[in-house]
Scaffold this motif. Structure first.
Motif, PDB file in Angstrom:
ATOM      1  N   SER A  75      -3.851   6.659   4.807  1.00  0.00           N
ATOM      2  CA  SER A  75      -5.037   6.163   3.770  1.00  0.00           C
ATOM      3  C   SER A  75      -5.399   4.759   4.792  1.00  0.00           C
ATOM      4  O   SER A  75      -6.741   3.757   4.859  1.00  0.00           O
ATOM      5  N   TYR A  89      -0.354  -4.401   3.632  1.00  0.00           N
ATOM      6  CA  TYR A  89       0.345  -4.003   4.117  1.00  0.00           C
ATOM      7  C   TYR A  89       1.776  -4.653   4.272  1.00  0.00           C
ATOM      8  O   TYR A  89       2.956  -4.148   3.790  1.00  0.00           O
ATOM      9  N   GLU A 124       8.552  -2.161  -8.956  1.00  0.00           N
ATOM     10  CA  GLU A 124       7.177  -2.702  -9.501  1.00  0.00           C
ATOM     11  C   GLU A 124       6.438  -3.055  -7.903  1.00  0.00           C
ATOM     12  O   GLU A 124       5.160  -2.731  -8.131  1.00  0.00           O
ATOM     13  N   ASN A 127       5.469  -0.109  -6.320  1.00  0.00           N
ATOM     14  CA  ASN A 127       4.430   0.787  -7.426  1.00  0.00           C
ATOM     15  C   ASN A 127       3.067   0.300  -7.127  1.00  0.00           C
ATOM     16  O   ASN A 127       2.060   0.867  -7.245  1.00  0.00           O
ATOM     17  N   GLU A 128       2.581  -0.875  -7.573  1.00  0.00           N
ATOM     18  CA  GLU A 128       2.070  -1.561  -6.814  1.00  0.00           C
ATOM     19  C   GLU A 128       0.887  -1.519  -5.094  1.00  0.00           C
ATOM     20  O   GLU A 128      -0.022  -1.229  -5.236  1.00  0.00           O
ATOM     21  N   TYR A 129       1.911  -1.500  -4.031  1.00  0.00           N
ATOM     22  CA  TYR A 129       1.533  -1.470  -2.627  1.00  0.00           C
ATOM     23  C   TYR A 129       1.218   0.622  -2.815  1.00  0.00           C
ATOM     24  O   TYR A 129       0.687   0.891  -2.154  1.00  0.00           O
ATOM     25  N   HIS A 130       1.563   1.555  -3.376  1.00  0.00           N
ATOM     26  CA  HIS A 130       1.491   2.556  -3.533  1.00  0.00           C
ATOM     27  C   HIS A 130       0.485   2.910  -3.995  1.00  0.00           C
ATOM     28  O   HIS A 130      -0.948   3.873  -3.861  1.00  0.00           O
ATOM     29  N   LYS A 131       0.164   2.090  -4.931  1.00  0.00           N
ATOM     30  CA  LYS A 131      -1.863   2.072  -5.744  1.00  0.00           C
ATOM     31  C   LYS A 131      -2.943   1.524  -4.744  1.00  0.00           C
ATOM     32  O   LYS A 131      -3.751   2.796  -4.733  1.00  0.00           O
ATOM     33  N   LYS A 132      -2.539   1.131  -3.849  1.00  0.00           N
ATOM     34  CA  LYS A 132      -3.747   0.270  -2.929  1.00  0.00           C
ATOM     35  C   LYS A 132      -3.236   1.203  -1.850  1.00  0.00           C
ATOM     36  O   LYS A 132      -4.313   1.312  -1.022  1.00  0.00           O
ATOM     37  N   TYR A 133      -2.168   2.013  -1.078  1.00  0.00           N
ATOM     38  CA  TYR A 133      -1.636   2.164  -0.013  1.00  0.00           C
ATOM     39  C   TYR A 133      -1.232   3.785   0.497  1.00  0.00           C
ATOM     40  O   TYR A 133      -1.394   4.563   1.731  1.00  0.00           O
ATOM     41  N   LYS A 134      -1.394   4.787  -0.296  1.00  0.00           N
ATOM     42  CA  LYS A 134      -0.337   5.415  -0.545  1.00  0.00           C
ATOM     43  C   LYS A 134      -1.339   6.966   0.291  1.00  0.00           C
ATOM     44  O   LYS A 134      -2.748   6.192   0.304  1.00  0.00           O
TER      45      LYS A 134
END
Length: 134
Positions: A75, A89, A124, A127-134
């Protein structure tokens, strides 16, 4: 020396193939690091041994450090290296390391239950960063 159009196409294709393989390999390395991070946190949360907890989170931190050297997630491939997204990131990876350090220090002081609560924050943050950049 001038290459014919046919040879220019062959050389161009070879360079493109090599670049693609390198990119795929780097993404695979990043994915492997992410899997190791998940296993390390899981092991830390399941153990009743402070020493195993600390070792698991040390492995986690080392793997995050390694991930910082890997290719960016898909991404972010089109973002400039100094873009706000790439910096965020990288900050997320550093936040994971910092939180792991807090949990390790708490475990070293003898409070494994509190250390596990602090380690749960790693999930937590992930999960926060996965939502943004996975």
């Amino acid at each position: 020396m001038t290459l014919s159009k046919k040879w220019q196409a062959v050389v161009g294709s070879a360079v493109l193939a090599l670049a693609t393989m390198t990119s795929v390999s780097a993404v695979a390395n990043l994915q492997g690091d992410m899997q190791t991070m998940g296993k390390s946190v899981s092991a830390a949360l399941k153990t009743d041994s402070s020493q195993e907890f600390i070792q698991s989170l040390q492995t986690f931190s080392q793997t995050v450090e390694n991930a910082k050297q890997q290719a960016l997630p898909y991404s972010l491939h089109d973002k400039a290296p100094d873009s706000a997204e790439v910096n965020d990131y990288k900050q997320g990876l550093q936040t994971l390391i910092n939180q792991a350090d807090v949990a390790i220090k708490t475990a070293e002081s003898g409070d494994l239950a509190q250390a596990k609560q602090q380690a749960e924050k790693l999930l937590e943050i992930r999960n926060e960063y996965h939502k943004k950049y996975k």
